[in-house]
Design a protein around this motif. Structure first.
Motif, PDB file in Angstrom:
ATOM      1  N   GLY A  21      51.750  35.356  37.831  1.00 42.19           N
ATOM      2  CA  GLY A  21      50.523  35.415  36.706  1.00 42.19           C
ATOM      3  C   GLY A  21      49.785  34.930  37.743  1.00 42.19           C
ATOM      4  O   GLY A  21      48.130  34.861  38.089  1.00 42.19           O
ATOM      5  N   LEU A  22      50.413  34.010  39.015  1.00 44.19           N
ATOM      6  CA  LEU A  22      49.839  33.368  39.351  1.00 44.19           C
ATOM      7  C   LEU A  22      48.675  33.648  40.620  1.00 44.19           C
ATOM      8  O   LEU A  22      47.239  32.745  40.817  1.00 44.19           O
ATOM      9  N   PHE A  24      47.329  36.254  40.353  1.00 44.04           N
ATOM     10  CA  PHE A  24      46.028  36.634  39.887  1.00 44.04           C
ATOM     11  C   PHE A  24      44.491  35.333  40.137  1.00 44.04           C
ATOM     12  O   PHE A  24      43.706  35.978  39.836  1.00 44.04           O
ATOM     13  N   LEU A  25      44.859  34.954  39.497  1.00 44.14           N
ATOM     14  CA  LEU A  25      44.537  33.497  39.258  1.00 44.14           C
ATOM     15  C   LEU A  25      43.493  32.582  40.756  1.00 44.14           C
ATOM     16  O   LEU A  25      42.734  31.801  40.716  1.00 44.14           O
ATOM     17  N   ILE A  26      44.169  33.615  41.903  1.00 45.86           N
ATOM     18  CA  ILE A  26      43.341  32.681  42.886  1.00 45.86           C
ATOM     19  C   ILE A  26      41.978  33.175  43.481  1.00 45.86           C
ATOM     20  O   ILE A  26      41.370  34.189  43.185  1.00 45.86           O
ATOM     21  N   PRO A  27      41.163  32.431  43.571  1.00 38.38           N
ATOM     22  CA  PRO A  27      39.715  32.812  43.520  1.00 38.38           C
ATOM     23  C   PRO A  27      39.129  33.874  45.063  1.00 38.38           C
ATOM     24  O   PRO A  27      40.089  33.006  46.169  1.00 38.38           O
ATOM     25  N   LYS A  28      38.377  35.328  45.102  1.00 33.86           N
ATOM     26  CA  LYS A  28      38.069  35.871  46.446  1.00 33.86           C
ATOM     27  C   LYS A  28      38.061  34.505  47.482  1.00 33.86           C
ATOM     28  O   LYS A  28      37.404  33.813  46.929  1.00 33.86           O
ATOM     29  N   ARG A  32      42.665  35.596  50.746  1.00 35.44           N
ATOM     30  CA  ARG A  32      43.251  34.834  49.700  1.00 35.44           C
ATOM     31  C   ARG A  32      45.032  36.313  48.722  1.00 35.44           C
ATOM     32  O   ARG A  32      45.565  35.955  48.647  1.00 35.44           O
ATOM     33  N   GLN A  36      48.048  34.607  47.956  1.00 33.80           N
ATOM     34  CA  GLN A  36      49.310  35.969  46.985  1.00 33.80           C
ATOM     35  C   GLN A  36      50.232  36.081  47.901  1.00 33.80           C
ATOM     36  O   GLN A  36      51.600  36.085  46.650  1.00 33.80           O
TER      37      GLN A  36
END
Length: 82
Positions: A21-22, A24-28, A32, A36
């Motif tokens: 889940g986490l 997907f929350l990483i900003p561009k 990145r 991930q």
């Protein structure tokens, strides 16, 4: 449900959120994909380490090895009766 099942589900959900889940929350940004990948590998390794550690305590391969002579010496040194 026994304690083993609850702990297994709880920690699997926790590390699953960190690893699945986490990311997907990483900003561009330029790093990145690296971040991930680090999150996924870290969560997989931490979960596997926890699982091995927990299973080892749950069903140990062998118990403490103490001969009767050593037990007698400890009884004398510690001054206690078992």
């Amino acid at each position: 449900m026994e304690k083993f099942s609850i702990a297994l589900i709880l920690f699997t959900v926790f590390w699953g959120f960190i690893g699945i889940g986490l990311p997907f929350l990483i900003p561009k940004g330029p790093h990145r994909r690296l971040i991930q990948t680090m999150l996924m590998l870290t969560s997989a390794c931490c979960w596997l380490f926890w699982l091995c550690f927990y299973l080892h305590q749950w069903k140990p391969l062998f118990g403490p090895q103490l001969t009767s002579a050593n037990a007698g010496v400890l009884r004398i040194l510690w001054g206690t009766d078992f």
